[in-house]
Design a protein around this motif. Structure first.
Motif, mmCIF file in Angstrom:
data_model
loop_
_atom_site.group_PDB
_atom_site.id
_atom_site.type_symbol
_atom_site.label_atom_id
_atom_site.label_comp_id
_atom_site.label_asym_id
_atom_site.label_seq_id
_atom_site.Cartn_x
_atom_site.Cartn_y
_atom_site.Cartn_z
ATOM 1 N N ALA A 40 10.544 47.994 71.912
ATOM 2 C CA ALA A 40 11.309 47.358 72.966
ATOM 3 C C ALA A 40 12.118 48.416 73.708
ATOM 4 O O ALA A 40 12.394 49.493 73.176
ATOM 5 N N ALA A 41 12.497 48.098 74.911
ATOM 6 C CA ALA A 41 13.256 49.041 75.739
ATOM 7 C C ALA A 41 14.539 49.457 75.025
ATOM 8 O O ALA A 41 15.302 48.606 74.559
ATOM 9 N N GLY A 42 14.743 50.753 74.906
ATOM 10 C CA GLY A 42 15.951 51.269 74.294
ATOM 11 C C GLY A 42 15.985 51.214 72.782
ATOM 12 O O GLY A 42 17.023 51.514 72.179
ATOM 13 N N LYS A 43 14.875 50.839 72.172
ATOM 14 C CA LYS A 43 14.830 50.726 70.712
ATOM 15 C C LYS A 43 13.720 51.595 70.149
ATOM 16 O O LYS A 43 12.815 52.019 70.859
ATOM 17 N N GLU A 44 13.802 51.851 68.858
ATOM 18 C CA GLU A 44 12.767 52.623 68.197
ATOM 19 C C GLU A 44 11.526 51.764 67.952
ATOM 20 O O GLU A 44 11.615 50.541 67.852
ATOM 21 N N ARG A 45 10.395 52.447 67.859
ATOM 22 C CA ARG A 45 9.165 51.745 67.549
ATOM 23 C C ARG A 45 9.238 51.191 66.124
ATOM 24 O O ARG A 45 9.747 51.850 65.216
ATOM 25 N N GLU A 46 8.726 49.985 65.945
ATOM 26 C CA GLU A 46 8.775 49.341 64.637
ATOM 27 C C GLU A 46 7.409 48.769 64.290
ATOM 28 O O GLU A 46 6.623 48.410 65.164
ATOM 29 N N VAL A 47 7.148 48.678 63.000
ATOM 30 C CA VAL A 47 5.897 48.088 62.553
ATOM 31 C C VAL A 47 6.022 46.577 62.612
ATOM 32 O O VAL A 47 7.040 45.995 62.227
ATOM 33 N N THR A 78 -12.523 46.374 66.068
ATOM 34 C CA THR A 78 -11.475 45.737 66.855
ATOM 35 C C THR A 78 -10.433 45.095 65.947
ATOM 36 O O THR A 78 -10.772 44.448 64.953
ATOM 37 N N LEU A 79 -9.195 45.296 66.336
ATOM 38 C CA LEU A 79 -8.040 44.727 65.647
ATOM 39 C C LEU A 79 -7.422 43.677 66.555
ATOM 40 O O LEU A 79 -7.402 43.838 67.781
ATOM 41 N N TYR A 80 -6.894 42.608 65.946
ATOM 42 C CA TYR A 80 -6.306 41.527 66.733
ATOM 43 C C TYR A 80 -4.890 41.222 66.236
ATOM 44 O O TYR A 80 -4.546 41.483 65.089
ATOM 45 N N LEU A 81 -4.115 40.636 67.143
ATOM 46 C CA LEU A 81 -2.810 40.104 66.768
ATOM 47 C C LEU A 81 -2.618 38.796 67.512
ATOM 48 O O LEU A 81 -2.456 38.794 68.733
ATOM 49 N N GLN A 82 -2.663 37.709 66.779
ATOM 50 C CA GLN A 82 -2.391 36.393 67.354
ATOM 51 C C GLN A 82 -0.900 36.161 67.261
ATOM 52 O O GLN A 82 -0.332 36.197 66.167
ATOM 53 N N MET A 83 -0.271 35.927 68.395
ATOM 54 C CA MET A 83 1.178 35.757 68.439
ATOM 55 C C MET A 83 1.493 34.359 68.949
ATOM 56 O O MET A 83 1.138 34.008 70.075
ATOM 57 N N ASN A 84 2.152 33.575 68.119
ATOM 58 C CA ASN A 84 2.540 32.216 68.483
ATOM 59 C C ASN A 84 4.060 32.089 68.479
ATOM 60 O O ASN A 84 4.766 32.932 67.916
ATOM 61 N N SER A 85 4.547 31.037 69.091
ATOM 62 C CA SER A 85 5.992 30.760 69.133
ATOM 63 C C SER A 85 6.778 31.987 69.566
ATOM 64 O O SER A 85 7.787 32.359 68.943
ATOM 65 N N LEU A 86 6.328 32.598 70.631
ATOM 66 C CA LEU A 86 6.970 33.819 71.103
ATOM 67 C C LEU A 86 8.388 33.541 71.585
ATOM 68 O O LEU A 86 8.682 32.473 72.133
ATOM 69 N N ASN A 87 9.266 34.509 71.330
ATOM 70 C CA ASN A 87 10.638 34.395 71.812
ATOM 71 C C ASN A 87 11.038 35.677 72.539
ATOM 72 O O ASN A 87 10.288 36.664 72.564
ATOM 73 N N LEU A 88 12.216 35.651 73.132
ATOM 74 C CA LEU A 88 12.648 36.766 73.973
ATOM 75 C C LEU A 88 12.656 38.093 73.211
ATOM 76 O O LEU A 88 12.374 39.145 73.797
ATOM 77 N N ALA A 89 12.954 38.030 71.931
ATOM 78 C CA ALA A 89 13.035 39.252 71.118
ATOM 79 C C ALA A 89 11.676 39.899 70.883
ATOM 80 O O ALA A 89 11.605 41.024 70.390
ATOM 81 N N ASP A 90 10.604 39.198 71.223
ATOM 82 C CA ASP A 90 9.257 39.761 71.047
ATOM 83 C C ASP A 90 8.838 40.616 72.244
ATOM 84 O O ASP A 90 7.778 41.239 72.211
ATOM 85 N N THR A 91 9.653 40.639 73.280
ATOM 86 C CA THR A 91 9.340 41.462 74.442
ATOM 87 C C THR A 91 9.325 42.938 74.059
ATOM 88 O O THR A 91 10.305 43.461 73.532
ATOM 89 N N ALA A 92 8.202 43.582 74.314
ATOM 90 C CA ALA A 92 8.039 44.988 73.920
ATOM 91 C C ALA A 92 6.666 45.468 74.371
ATOM 92 O O ALA A 92 5.829 44.670 74.798
ATOM 93 N N VAL A 93 6.452 46.764 74.237
ATOM 94 C CA VAL A 93 5.111 47.326 74.366
ATOM 95 C C VAL A 93 4.515 47.350 72.970
ATOM 96 O O VAL A 93 5.139 47.843 72.026
#
Length: 114
Positions: A40-47, A78-93
């Motif tokens: 996320a902007a201004g934060k460290e990369r996280e797993v 190919t690797l996948y990530l299904q993301m449900n119930s997204l919230n504002l805190a999930d905003t990131a690259v």
């Protein structure tokens, strides 16, 4: 040369869903554990999530547990990530990478906003 191409990001409203994909080449995909990471902007990369090379074991960050699902198709590298119930805190690259190798792809932007 390791190449990782992430896709599937975009703009989504809170509570929405997205499915990210990561196409890998340049290494034996089926022999490597894989992970999704985010920054996320201004934060460290996280797993965010990891999956064993066989697909048999997965792990998740507490913040996404129960909402995100990591999976893989070794035949398609190919690797996948299904993301449900997204919230504002999930905003990131979001990035994918085998933990054992160096180098990052360009990532895919996920923006959760109303």
């Amino acid at each position: 040369q390791v190449q990782l191409v992430e896709s599937g990001g975009g703009l989504v409203q809170p509570g929405g869903s997205l499915r990210l994909s990561c196409t890998a080449s340049g290494f034996p995909f089926s022999r490597h554990d894989m992970g999704w990471y985010r920054q996320a902007a201004g934060k460290e990369r996280e797993v965010v999530a990891t999956i064993r090379y066989s697909g048999g074991r997965t792990s998740y960050a507490d913040s996404v547990k129960g909402r995100f699902t990591i999976s893989r198709d070794n035949a398609k590298s190919t690797l996948y990530l299904q993301m449900n119930s997204l919230n504002l805190a999930d905003t990131a690259v979001y990035y994918c990478k085998p933990p054992s190798l160096v180098g990052w792809g360009q990532g895919t932007q996920v923006t959760v906003s109303s």
